[in-house]
Design an enzyme around this catalytic site. Sequence first.
Site, PDB file in Angstrom:
ATOM      1  N   PHE A 150     -15.807  -8.961 -47.384  1.00 27.79           N
ATOM      2  CA  PHE A 150     -17.076  -8.140 -47.219  1.00 27.79           C
ATOM      3  C   PHE A 150     -16.728  -7.011 -46.410  1.00 27.79           C
ATOM      4  CE2 PHE A 150     -18.069 -12.841 -47.632  1.00 27.79           C
ATOM      5  CZ  PHE A 150     -19.084 -12.485 -48.398  1.00 27.79           C
ATOM      6  N   ASN A 209     -24.265  -8.373 -51.540  1.00 26.83           N
ATOM      7  CA  ASN A 209     -24.402  -6.853 -51.918  1.00 26.83           C
ATOM      8  C   ASN A 209     -25.556  -6.555 -52.620  1.00 26.83           C
ATOM      9  OD1 ASN A 209     -21.968  -6.080 -50.722  1.00 26.83           O
ATOM     10  ND2 ASN A 209     -20.855  -5.690 -52.636  1.00 26.83           N
ATOM     11  N   PHE A 250     -28.739  -1.432 -41.695  1.00 27.32           N
ATOM     12  CA  PHE A 250     -28.900  -0.974 -43.292  1.00 27.32           C
ATOM     13  C   PHE A 250     -30.453  -0.720 -43.539  1.00 27.32           C
ATOM     14  CE2 PHE A 250     -25.577  -1.443 -46.359  1.00 27.32           C
ATOM     15  CZ  PHE A 250     -24.384  -1.465 -45.406  1.00 27.32           C
ATOM     16  N   TYR A 252     -31.308   2.597 -43.429  1.00 25.45           N
ATOM     17  CA  TYR A 252     -31.605   3.952 -43.344  1.00 25.45           C
ATOM     18  C   TYR A 252     -31.632   4.386 -44.621  1.00 25.45           C
ATOM     19  CZ  TYR A 252     -29.487   3.607 -38.610  1.00 25.45           C
ATOM     20  OH  TYR A 252     -29.227   3.190 -37.338  1.00 25.45           O
ATOM     21  N   CYS A 261     -18.653  -0.506 -55.054  1.00 23.65           N
ATOM     22  CA  CYS A 261     -19.199  -1.824 -54.918  1.00 23.65           C
ATOM     23  C   CYS A 261     -20.842  -2.137 -55.317  1.00 23.65           C
ATOM     24  CB  CYS A 261     -19.112  -2.704 -53.711  1.00 23.65           C
ATOM     25  SG  CYS A 261     -17.099  -2.339 -53.647  1.00 23.65           S
ATOM     26  N   LYS A 264     -21.763  -1.443 -59.010  1.00 21.26           N
ATOM     27  CA  LYS A 264     -21.168  -2.213 -60.196  1.00 21.26           C
ATOM     28  C   LYS A 264     -21.466  -3.797 -59.854  1.00 21.26           C
ATOM     29  CE  LYS A 264     -16.409  -3.418 -58.199  1.00 21.26           C
ATOM     30  NZ  LYS A 264     -16.977  -4.979 -57.875  1.00 21.26           N
ATOM     31  N   LYS A 321     -20.025   7.974 -48.594  1.00 22.76           N
ATOM     32  CA  LYS A 321     -20.480   7.866 -47.108  1.00 22.76           C
ATOM     33  C   LYS A 321     -19.385   8.465 -46.287  1.00 22.76           C
ATOM     34  CE  LYS A 321     -18.528   3.301 -46.203  1.00 22.76           C
ATOM     35  NZ  LYS A 321     -18.650   2.055 -45.673  1.00 22.76           N
ATOM     36  N   ARG A 328     -16.446   7.214 -55.654  1.00 24.10           N
ATOM     37  CA  ARG A 328     -17.390   6.550 -56.934  1.00 24.10           C
ATOM     38  C   ARG A 328     -18.615   6.312 -56.496  1.00 24.10           C
ATOM     39  NH1 ARG A 328     -12.609   1.646 -56.839  1.00 24.10           N
ATOM     40  NH2 ARG A 328     -12.567   2.110 -54.849  1.00 24.10           N
TER      41      ARG A 328
END
Length: 440
Positions: A150, A209, A250, A252, A261, A264, A321, A328
């Site tokens: 994670f 995810n 999380f 934002y 990640c 996909k 980020k 990617r």
Amino acid sequence: MKICVIGTGYVGLVAGAAFADFGNNVTCVDINEEKVDMLNRGEIPIYEPGLDRIVERNAAKGRLLFSTDILGSVKDRQVVFLAVGTPQGDDGNANLAYLKDAALSVAQGINQLTIVVNKSTVPVGTAEVIQEIFNKNSKEEAIVISNPEFLKEGDAINDFMKPERVIIGTTSERARHIMGELYAPFVRSRNRIIFMDAKSAELTKYASNSFLATRISFMNEIARLCDVVGADVESVRKGMGSDSRIGPKFLYPGIGYGGSCFPKDISAILYLSHKLDTPLHVVESTHAVNDRQKVYLVEKLLSRTKDVKGLTVGILGLAFKPNTDDVREAPAHKIIEKLLSLGAVVRAYDPIAMDNFALEHPQKEGSLTYCKNLYETVTGCDATFLCTEWHELQRPDFAKIHDLMRGNLLFDGRNVWSQSEVAEAGFIMECVGRPTIEAK
Ligand code: NAD
Ligand code: UGA
């Protein structure tokens, strides 16, 4: 313990270095000779803050070795981790070719009972598939288990060393005991090891995810609504996040999630849901919203200028980020492609990820130029986009930027630029879900 980690990417190298740091003997194996040569020279092939020091001190103590020899490296190991890539295949599902190749080599090399830990992100049922490879190809017994990872890029050392939880997917008591011992130093302050069966562990990873990505897409839609009604998403975000049932992380909004990640993994869970005719409507929407969000800043530019042909646009930040060289699925790809297709000229900069980005989008005379720093990038630009909130891009000298730019349009895709400083310097600025700043 004697451990082998197959794959020295963001996950394998961090995991191998962290296990070595707690005194285990670790060999990290990769098929990429160049990577292994670099590591043996003391160079780190990826940018991950803090990783170099841990690799250096453990390599110096002889606890962390690097090799391309899988067969030799898995001998006499109690635990072998599989941490190779599982990229998106043409059908949308995770491509397990690297994992199966690695498993086959490990199966041929082990010379004692070995716990084989699948750390790569894989579809539900993969532990059984890998177990089958061992059953058919190994002379020794292997217990294949699931231990999804994670960690976040850019924060990987902290995430791995102090995990919020460790998921161990196996019903084997022996494997549970060994994994419990291995992870004990990482979870000393609180027992955060959660045991479950392998399928549940595999699904926990995809569900986590997907849920995190859903929070982001949800906030991106709320931000769009803020733009229309004139509310400020920064206030809305704080108001929502202060409810402990929601929490502040999380939430934002921005220009969409990228990385190796979320995109996909969402594609893979949707593939599974379609195959099993069990729709995941929320996840479908999460993906669609994200796709649209990536070009939100271009839409905003178009609503101001109608035509961008011949305009020069500065792009600040290319990584998906901050604190990573990983590009990617970075939103900057789509933004730049869109701007170039509309006839704009692009000047781009990233503190770390520029070389990786240029592999896909090479510099092109007269249309795409990579620059040395923020100020060189904005020189002569009609508009400037902030795409990645690197620290060094968050508090620039806006007066200087104003002098260097030809126009006065700023687009802050991460809501981090100071509204008062921007206004003071004479810019018009659009954000994501925040009122437009008009020049003073
Ligand atoms: P990566 O692409 O950075 O590294 C994978 C490495 O595996 C490469 O160096 C490649 O050369 C090597 N490899 C491929 N086949 C091999 C083989 N047969 N033998 C030895 N080495 C081989 O990948 P990553 O980002 O570290 O991701 C690995 C897995 O972990 C993926 O399933 C990913 O979804 C998952 N994951 C990644 C992250 C992240 O932040 N990057 C976080 C959690 C989970
Ligand atoms: C993500 C997860 O956070 C990890 O837990 C997981 O292990 C990893 O995927 C994986 O499976 O590989 P990562 O992709 O490294 O980690 O980066 P995040 O910090 O999650 O950011 C992903 C994207 O979401 C970035 O583009 C980021 O800008 C965006 N984001 C994140 C937002 O737009 N808003 C937020 O509030 C948070």
